[in-house]
Design a protein around this motif. Structure first.
Motif, PDB file in Angstrom:
ATOM      1  N   GLY A 121      26.963  40.352  38.594  1.00 38.41           N
ATOM      2  CA  GLY A 121      26.637  40.285  40.022  1.00 38.41           C
ATOM      3  C   GLY A 121      27.312  39.080  40.665  1.00 38.41           C
ATOM      4  O   GLY A 121      27.897  39.183  41.747  1.00 38.41           O
ATOM      5  N   ASN A 122      27.256  37.927  39.997  1.00 31.96           N
ATOM      6  CA  ASN A 122      27.934  36.738  40.515  1.00 31.96           C
ATOM      7  C   ASN A 122      29.437  36.977  40.566  1.00 31.96           C
ATOM      8  O   ASN A 122      30.114  36.567  41.513  1.00 31.96           O
ATOM      9  CB  ASN A 122      27.691  35.513  39.617  1.00 31.96           C
ATOM     10  N   TYR A 123      29.944  37.638  39.526  1.00 32.81           N
ATOM     11  CA  TYR A 123      31.393  37.860  39.457  1.00 32.81           C
ATOM     12  C   TYR A 123      31.874  38.835  40.544  1.00 32.81           C
ATOM     13  O   TYR A 123      32.733  38.497  41.356  1.00 32.81           O
ATOM     14  CB  TYR A 123      31.789  38.362  38.058  1.00 32.81           C
ATOM     15  N   LEU A 124      31.273  40.030  40.565  1.00 28.82           N
ATOM     16  CA  LEU A 124      31.743  41.047  41.518  1.00 28.82           C
ATOM     17  C   LEU A 124      31.376  40.693  42.956  1.00 28.82           C
ATOM     18  O   LEU A 124      32.106  41.020  43.891  1.00 28.82           O
ATOM     19  CB  LEU A 124      31.165  42.427  41.174  1.00 28.82           C
ATOM     20  N   GLY A 125      30.227  40.035  43.121  1.00 32.57           N
ATOM     21  CA  GLY A 125      29.738  39.751  44.469  1.00 32.57           C
ATOM     22  C   GLY A 125      30.343  38.503  45.078  1.00 32.57           C
ATOM     23  O   GLY A 125      30.358  38.358  46.292  1.00 32.57           O
ATOM     24  N   ALA A 126      30.821  37.581  44.255  1.00 32.06           N
ATOM     25  CA  ALA A 126      31.280  36.314  44.819  1.00 32.06           C
ATOM     26  C   ALA A 126      32.619  35.865  44.231  1.00 32.06           C
ATOM     27  O   ALA A 126      33.638  35.821  44.933  1.00 32.06           O
ATOM     28  CB  ALA A 126      30.221  35.238  44.602  1.00 32.06           C
ATOM     29  N   ILE A 127      32.633  35.563  42.942  1.00 30.94           N
ATOM     30  CA  ILE A 127      33.804  34.881  42.364  1.00 30.94           C
ATOM     31  C   ILE A 127      35.095  35.679  42.517  1.00 30.94           C
ATOM     32  O   ILE A 127      36.148  35.129  42.818  1.00 30.94           O
ATOM     33  CB  ILE A 127      33.539  34.548  40.887  1.00 30.94           C
ATOM     34  N   LYS A 128      34.989  36.992  42.338  1.00 34.39           N
ATOM     35  CA  LYS A 128      36.189  37.826  42.467  1.00 34.39           C
ATOM     36  C   LYS A 128      36.809  37.668  43.871  1.00 34.39           C
ATOM     37  O   LYS A 128      38.031  37.681  44.024  1.00 34.39           O
ATOM     38  CB  LYS A 128      35.797  39.283  42.205  1.00 34.39           C
ATOM     39  N   ASN A 129      35.953  37.521  44.856  1.00 34.43           N
ATOM     40  CA  ASN A 129      36.469  37.285  46.217  1.00 34.43           C
ATOM     41  C   ASN A 129      37.101  35.913  46.360  1.00 34.43           C
ATOM     42  O   ASN A 129      38.087  35.755  47.063  1.00 34.43           O
ATOM     43  CB  ASN A 129      35.339  37.373  47.238  1.00 34.43           C
ATOM     44  N   TRP A 130      36.493  34.949  45.727  1.00 35.18           N
ATOM     45  CA  TRP A 130      37.080  33.603  45.811  1.00 35.18           C
ATOM     46  C   TRP A 130      38.471  33.631  45.211  1.00 35.18           C
ATOM     47  O   TRP A 130      39.397  33.031  45.749  1.00 35.18           O
ATOM     48  CB  TRP A 130      36.228  32.563  45.079  1.00 35.18           C
ATOM     49  N   VAL A 131      38.617  34.333  44.086  1.00 33.42           N
ATOM     50  CA  VAL A 131      39.923  34.407  43.426  1.00 33.42           C
ATOM     51  C   VAL A 131      40.968  34.977  44.393  1.00 33.42           C
ATOM     52  O   VAL A 131      42.098  34.500  44.451  1.00 33.42           O
ATOM     53  CB  VAL A 131      39.842  35.260  42.131  1.00 33.42           C
ATOM     54  N   SER A 132      40.554  35.960  45.194  1.00 30.32           N
ATOM     55  CA  SER A 132      41.518  36.597  46.100  1.00 30.32           C
ATOM     56  C   SER A 132      41.943  35.664  47.232  1.00 30.32           C
ATOM     57  O   SER A 132      42.887  35.949  47.960  1.00 30.32           O
ATOM     58  CB  SER A 132      40.927  37.889  46.672  1.00 30.32           C
ATOM     59  N   LEU A 133      41.250  34.544  47.396  1.00 29.06           N
ATOM     60  CA  LEU A 133      41.597  33.610  48.474  1.00 29.06           C
ATOM     61  C   LEU A 133      42.577  32.526  48.022  1.00 29.06           C
ATOM     62  O   LEU A 133      43.154  31.814  48.842  1.00 29.06           O
ATOM     63  CB  LEU A 133      40.321  32.930  49.003  1.00 29.06           C
ATOM     64  N   LEU A 134      42.754  32.394  46.688  1.00 29.51           N
ATOM     65  CA  LEU A 134      43.489  31.235  46.149  1.00 29.51           C
ATOM     66  C   LEU A 134      44.912  31.089  46.695  1.00 29.51           C
ATOM     67  O   LEU A 134      45.345  29.981  46.974  1.00 29.51           O
ATOM     68  CB  LEU A 134      43.560  31.292  44.613  1.00 29.51           C
ATOM     69  N   ASP A 135      45.619  32.218  46.832  1.00 29.03           N
ATOM     70  CA  ASP A 135      47.028  32.106  47.191  1.00 29.03           C
ATOM     71  C   ASP A 135      47.263  31.633  48.622  1.00 29.03           C
ATOM     72  O   ASP A 135      48.261  30.988  48.901  1.00 29.03           O
ATOM     73  CB  ASP A 135      47.741  33.455  46.964  1.00 29.03           C
ATOM     74  N   ASP A 136      46.342  31.983  49.517  1.00 31.30           N
ATOM     75  CA  ASP A 136      46.581  31.670  50.932  1.00 31.30           C
ATOM     76  C   ASP A 136      45.694  30.581  51.508  1.00 31.30           C
ATOM     77  O   ASP A 136      45.717  30.338  52.712  1.00 31.30           O
ATOM     78  CB  ASP A 136      46.387  32.938  51.785  1.00 31.30           C
ATOM     79  N   HIS A 137      44.867  29.970  50.677  1.00 31.59           N
ATOM     80  CA  HIS A 137      43.960  28.946  51.192  1.00 31.59           C
ATOM     81  C   HIS A 137      43.955  27.735  50.288  1.00 31.59           C
ATOM     82  O   HIS A 137      44.331  27.806  49.130  1.00 31.59           O
ATOM     83  CB  HIS A 137      42.534  29.486  51.288  1.00 31.59           C
TER      84      HIS A 137
END
Ligand code: TRP
Length: 334
Positions: free
Chosen positions: A22-38
């Protein structure tokens, strides 16, 4: 995108142990998708963790473990700043200044504080002050975007108020951070009661899947997950259990819910759950393997934390010295 256009993203979690899917799919996976542009900062908030009863040795272990879990989930330390809150000077210093601008009533109104006090246990003043420290975590880096769950909305509102109050009392200093509530991540529900969020504090271990669960444990938990009456593998308002499994499956496979529904037309829950189990097992395999590798590599983890703290500290000092000057502290001689 040039460096100056990049927005700063900051979000944090307390080191509470092994994360769930739940933590992974609900939050961390989204954070990972932000790494390149933020420009992303992820403090591990160990100072927040001592507002409730805890074991010191356990906290130390959980904090290191969370760093390893983050890296395993794809928060590449080459692309973001992973650091421990207590390693950086400025969080408590700024919290003090913000606290001196925050009326007690505002803190007493926080639902999370009220919930905790309602339980009747003795309360320390750190728990009341908790949201001010959180505001400092965010404002110390002038974060633009703060991805958090619905439960942190009120704390973000307090952060924005604190920033505005400081800017108004002294002069324009802080950006007003934007909360990003819930984002696009899946809201993963309990496998045993799909009206509730998946949580590892659930008494029933069958209700959640941990990132480190062994393949057979994962298969068993999914096989025993509550489904709904009927036999159709379809998402819908009266199909909360099936919908939850479909959303977990889609979170790991990258395919849409509709594509998965189509795969199971004419098939029953048994086949469906087996397939979900395999997708989760395969999705977690690289995460679990990376976690095991990183967690035991003390030298590597220490290096990540040292670099993370140095990078965060540089940014923090910039704002902290500005704040200290504006509030009238005598400049420190370095
Ligand atoms: N209070 C947050 C939680 O329990 C954790 C937190 C502390 C946080 N500092 C933060 C979240 C700064 C976002 C930004 O989830």
């Amino acid at each position: 995108m040039s460096d100056t256009d990049r927005k700063t993203v900051l979000t944090a979690a307390q080191p509470t142990g092994i994360l769930t899917i739940g933590n992974y799919l609900g939050a961390i996976k989204n954070w990972v998708s932000l790494l390149d542009d933020h420009d992303c900062l992820f403090p591990l908030v160990d100072m927040h963790a001592i507002t409730v009863p805890y074991e010191p040795a356990d906290l130390r272990k959980r904090t290191r473990s969370l760093v390893a879990q983050y890296i395993a989930c794809g928060l590449d330390p080459e692309k973001c700043t992973l650091f421990i809150q207590s390693h950086v000077v400025g969080h408590t210093e700024l919290a003090w200044v913000l606290g001196c601008l925050t009326p007690i009533g505002e803190l007493q109104r926080m639902t999370q504080f009220k919930d905790k006090t309602a339980k009747g246990a003795p309360i320390n003043s750190g728990l009341l002050f908790y949201p001010v420290l959180m505001a400092a975590d965010i404002l110390l880096y002038n974060a633009d975007i703060v991805p958090v769950g619905e439960d942190q909305k009120q704390h973000l509102e307090l952060t924005r108020n604190a920033a505005e109050r400081f800017n108004h009392t002294y002069s324009e200093t802080f950006k007003i951070p934007e909360p990003k509530i819930g984002t696009t991540g899946a809201r993963v529900l309990s496998l045993q009661d799909p009206t509730r969020k998946m949580s590892k504090s659930d008494d029933n271990q069958g209700a959640y899947i941990l990132l480190t669960d062994e393949p057979d444990v994962i298969r068993k938990k999914i096989a025993r997950a509550v489904t709904d009456s009927g036999s159709e593998v379809k998402s819908g308002p009266d199909k909360a259990g099936v919908a939850n499994l479909l959303s977990i499956m889609s979170g790991f496979s990258g395919k849409s819910i509709e594509e998965h529904e189509a795969e199971f037309v004419g098939k029953g829950y048994g086949d469906f759950k087996k397939a979900v189990g395999e997708v989760v097992v395969e999705g977690l395999r690289p995460i679990r393997e990376k976690f095991e590798e990183v967690e035991k590599d003390k030298g590597y983890l220490d290096g990540v934390l040292k670099a993370g703290a140095e990078n965060a500290q540089k940014k923090a000092y910039k704002i902290l010295s500005k704040v200290q000057r504006k509030v009238g502290f005598v400049e420190r001689f370095r």
